[in-house]
Scaffold this motif. Structure first.
Motif, short mmCIF file in Angstrom:
data_model
loop_
_atom_site.label_atom_id
_atom_site.label_comp_id
_atom_site.label_asym_id
_atom_site.label_seq_id
_atom_site.Cartn_x
_atom_site.Cartn_y
_atom_site.Cartn_z
N PHE A 16 0.85 -1.19 0.00
CA PHE A 16 0.00 0.00 0.00
C PHE A 16 0.88 1.24 0.00
CE2 PHE A 16 -2.91 3.07 2.01
CZ PHE A 16 -3.98 2.93 1.15
N ALA A 17 0.73 2.09 -0.99
CA ALA A 17 1.65 3.22 -1.20
C ALA A 17 1.30 4.47 -0.40
CB ALA A 17 1.71 3.57 -2.67
N GLY A 18 0.11 4.54 0.16
CA GLY A 18 -0.26 5.72 0.95
C GLY A 18 -1.70 6.11 0.72
N GLY A 19 -2.24 6.85 1.67
CA GLY A 19 -3.64 7.26 1.63
C GLY A 19 -4.43 6.52 2.69
N TRP A 20 -5.73 6.42 2.47
CA TRP A 20 -6.60 5.74 3.45
C TRP A 20 -6.53 4.25 3.23
CZ3 TRP A 20 -8.28 7.98 7.64
CH2 TRP A 20 -8.39 9.37 7.66
N ASN A 21 -5.99 3.53 4.18
CA ASN A 21 -5.84 2.08 4.09
C ASN A 21 -7.02 1.44 4.81
OD1 ASN A 21 -5.14 -0.60 4.20
ND2 ASN A 21 -3.03 -0.23 4.82
N SER A 22 -7.92 0.85 4.05
CA SER A 22 -9.14 0.27 4.64
C SER A 22 -8.86 -0.99 5.43
CB SER A 22 -10.15 -0.04 3.54
OG SER A 22 -9.60 -0.98 2.62
N GLN A 23 -7.67 -1.55 5.32
CA GLN A 23 -7.34 -2.74 6.09
C GLN A 23 -6.80 -2.40 7.47
OE1 GLN A 23 -5.53 -6.00 4.07
NE2 GLN A 23 -6.05 -5.14 2.10
N GLU A 24 -6.68 -1.13 7.77
CA GLU A 24 -6.24 -0.68 9.09
C GLU A 24 -7.38 0.10 9.74
OE1 GLU A 24 -3.35 -1.23 10.56
OE2 GLU A 24 -2.41 -2.25 8.88
N GLY A 25 -7.31 0.29 11.01
CA GLY A 25 -8.27 1.14 11.70
C GLY A 25 -9.65 0.51 11.84
N ASP A 26 -10.68 1.29 11.55
CA ASP A 26 -12.04 0.84 11.82
C ASP A 26 -12.65 0.02 10.69
OD1 ASP A 26 -12.69 2.69 9.86
OD2 ASP A 26 -13.58 4.11 11.24
N GLN A 27 -11.92 -0.26 9.62
CA GLN A 27 -12.35 -1.07 8.49
C GLN A 27 -13.40 -0.41 7.62
OE1 GLN A 27 -11.18 -4.74 7.88
NE2 GLN A 27 -9.60 -3.45 8.78
N PHE A 41 10.83 3.62 3.87
CA PHE A 41 9.61 3.00 3.34
C PHE A 41 9.82 2.58 1.89
CE2 PHE A 41 5.39 3.17 1.36
CZ PHE A 41 4.69 2.32 2.20
N VAL A 42 9.48 1.33 1.58
CA VAL A 42 9.61 0.80 0.23
C VAL A 42 8.27 0.21 -0.17
CG1 VAL A 42 10.76 -0.92 -1.22
CG2 VAL A 42 12.05 0.26 0.56
N VAL A 43 7.76 0.61 -1.33
CA VAL A 43 6.53 0.01 -1.87
C VAL A 43 6.95 -1.21 -2.68
CG1 VAL A 43 4.54 0.32 -3.37
CG2 VAL A 43 5.33 2.21 -1.95
N ALA A 44 6.46 -2.38 -2.26
CA ALA A 44 6.81 -3.61 -2.96
C ALA A 44 5.77 -4.68 -2.67
CB ALA A 44 8.18 -4.10 -2.53
N HIS A 45 5.72 -5.67 -3.54
CA HIS A 45 4.84 -6.82 -3.37
C HIS A 45 5.60 -7.90 -2.62
CE1 HIS A 45 2.19 -10.16 -4.25
NE2 HIS A 45 1.30 -9.30 -4.70
#
Length: 103
Positions: A16-27, A41-45
């Motif tokens: 996840f490269a940034g922004g609102w991550n729906s898999q964190e927090g309140d879902q 920070f590295v964006v990678a699969h």
């Protein structure tokens, strides 16, 4: 891997490269991930890590393996980049994290 919004590694990798991550927090809304606030920070699969062989003493993955298409490929990548040890953390079936929709 899977540093999310609470990183703790020397190098932090997330798909996840940034922004609102729906898999964190309140879902529903999630939590905001700002890669500029995360050191190294590295964006990678997880199945294609952009690191040399044995470049880390320990490769640590937190709550990632349940999200990848090919868990064996991910494990092989962790083994490839690690010199000494691989640690994989995933939600326990009766834990609070396991009750989230993406787990």
């Amino acid at each position: 891997m899977g540093c999310g919004i609470k990183p703790s590694g020397d190098v932090n990798v997330d798909f996840f490269a940034g922004g609102w991550n729906s898999q964190e927090g309140d879902q529903k809304q999630g939590e905001f991930l700002n890669p500029h606030l995360i050191s190294n920070f590295v964006v990678a699969h997880a199945e294609f890590l952009p690191f040399k062989d044995e470049c880390f003493d320990v490769a640590f993955s937190s709550h990632v393996i349940e999200h990848v298409q090919n868990p064996i490929k991910m494990l092989n990548e962790l083994l490839r980049v690690s010199k000494l040890k691989v640690v994989v953390r995933c939600p326990h079936r009766s834990g609070t994290q396991a009750k989230r929709p993406f787990h």
